[in-house]
Design an enzyme around this catalytic site. Structure first.
Site, PDB file in Angstrom:
ATOM      1  N   CYS A 119       2.401   6.753  -3.095  1.00  0.00           N
ATOM      2  CA  CYS A 119       2.791   5.407  -3.505  1.00  0.00           C
ATOM      3  C   CYS A 119       1.790   4.362  -3.017  1.00  0.00           C
ATOM      4  O   CYS A 119       1.736   3.261  -3.564  1.00  0.00           O
ATOM      5  CB  CYS A 119       4.206   5.083  -3.041  1.00  0.00           C
ATOM      6  N   TYR A 151       1.267  -1.261 -11.256  1.00  0.00           N
ATOM      7  CA  TYR A 151       2.660  -1.028 -11.638  1.00  0.00           C
ATOM      8  C   TYR A 151       2.780  -1.035 -13.159  1.00  0.00           C
ATOM      9  O   TYR A 151       3.489  -0.221 -13.735  1.00  0.00           O
ATOM     10  CB  TYR A 151       3.570  -2.090 -11.006  1.00  0.00           C
ATOM     11  N   GLU A 157      -9.255   7.110   1.564  1.00  0.00           N
ATOM     12  CA  GLU A 157      -9.494   7.880   0.342  1.00  0.00           C
ATOM     13  C   GLU A 157     -10.752   7.414  -0.380  1.00  0.00           C
ATOM     14  O   GLU A 157     -11.387   8.193  -1.081  1.00  0.00           O
ATOM     15  CB  GLU A 157      -8.281   7.803  -0.582  1.00  0.00           C
TER      16      GLU A 157
END
Length: 165
Positions: free
Chosen positions: A127, A96, A154
């Site tokens: 996200c 973040y 991923e």
């Protein structure tokens, strides 16, 4: 005019929502901040062929970057955060704080987290690639278990791979 459809995925059913033929929502079951179903419009698969094709290729491990036209509805700050999310490469994560730095406001990591949590087009606007400063899993509207599975997928460490779902 809004329309929606439901598709299967390795992460459970996904609801796709389009307005005037442009994808504006992708929601998981039991997702935090999921709008009420009655706001999704009529059920019609017509506007979703390209989205379904790209999602299928993504889940098969053949697509690393989505090229769909999207209608991201939110505040200007939220849309800026969501565009930053789209810049995070497949298989990588950002904190973040790193996203706040990229936006030119290092003190905005909490605001980035709130905007990230309101992302209306999960998976496609990734996200799930945002983690805590230490690399720990923090918050995900679809649940931390799904977030971990997406990151594992991923990263090439998921239990299901191409052709196995």
């Amino acid at each position: 005019m809004k329309q929606h459809t439901l598709i299967d995925s390795p992460y459970g059913p996904l609801t796709l929502v389009a307005e005037d033929g442009v994808l504006c929502g992708l929601y998981m079951t039991e997702q935090r901040h999921r709008p009420a179903e009655e706001t999704f419009g009529t059920r019609d698969q017509t506007p979703f062929a390209e989205a379904e094709e790209q999602l299928e290729a993504y889940f098969a491990g053949e697509l690393k970057e989505f090229t769909l036209e999207l209608s991201l509805r939110g505040t200007p700050f939220q849309r800026t955060v969501w565009e930053q999310l789209r810049q995070i490469p497949y298989g990588e994560t950002r904190s973040y704080g790193q996203l706040a730095d990229a936006l030119g406001n290092s003190g905005a990591s909490r605001a980035v987290g709130l905007a990230n949590g309101k992302n209306p087009i999960g998976i496609i606007v990734p996200c799930h690639r945002v983690v805590g400063a230490s690399g720990s899993l923090t918050g995900y509207g679809g649940g931390l278990a799904r977030k971990q599975r997406l990151l594992d997928f991923e990263g090439g460490t998921a239990l299901f791979q191409k052709g196995l779902f």
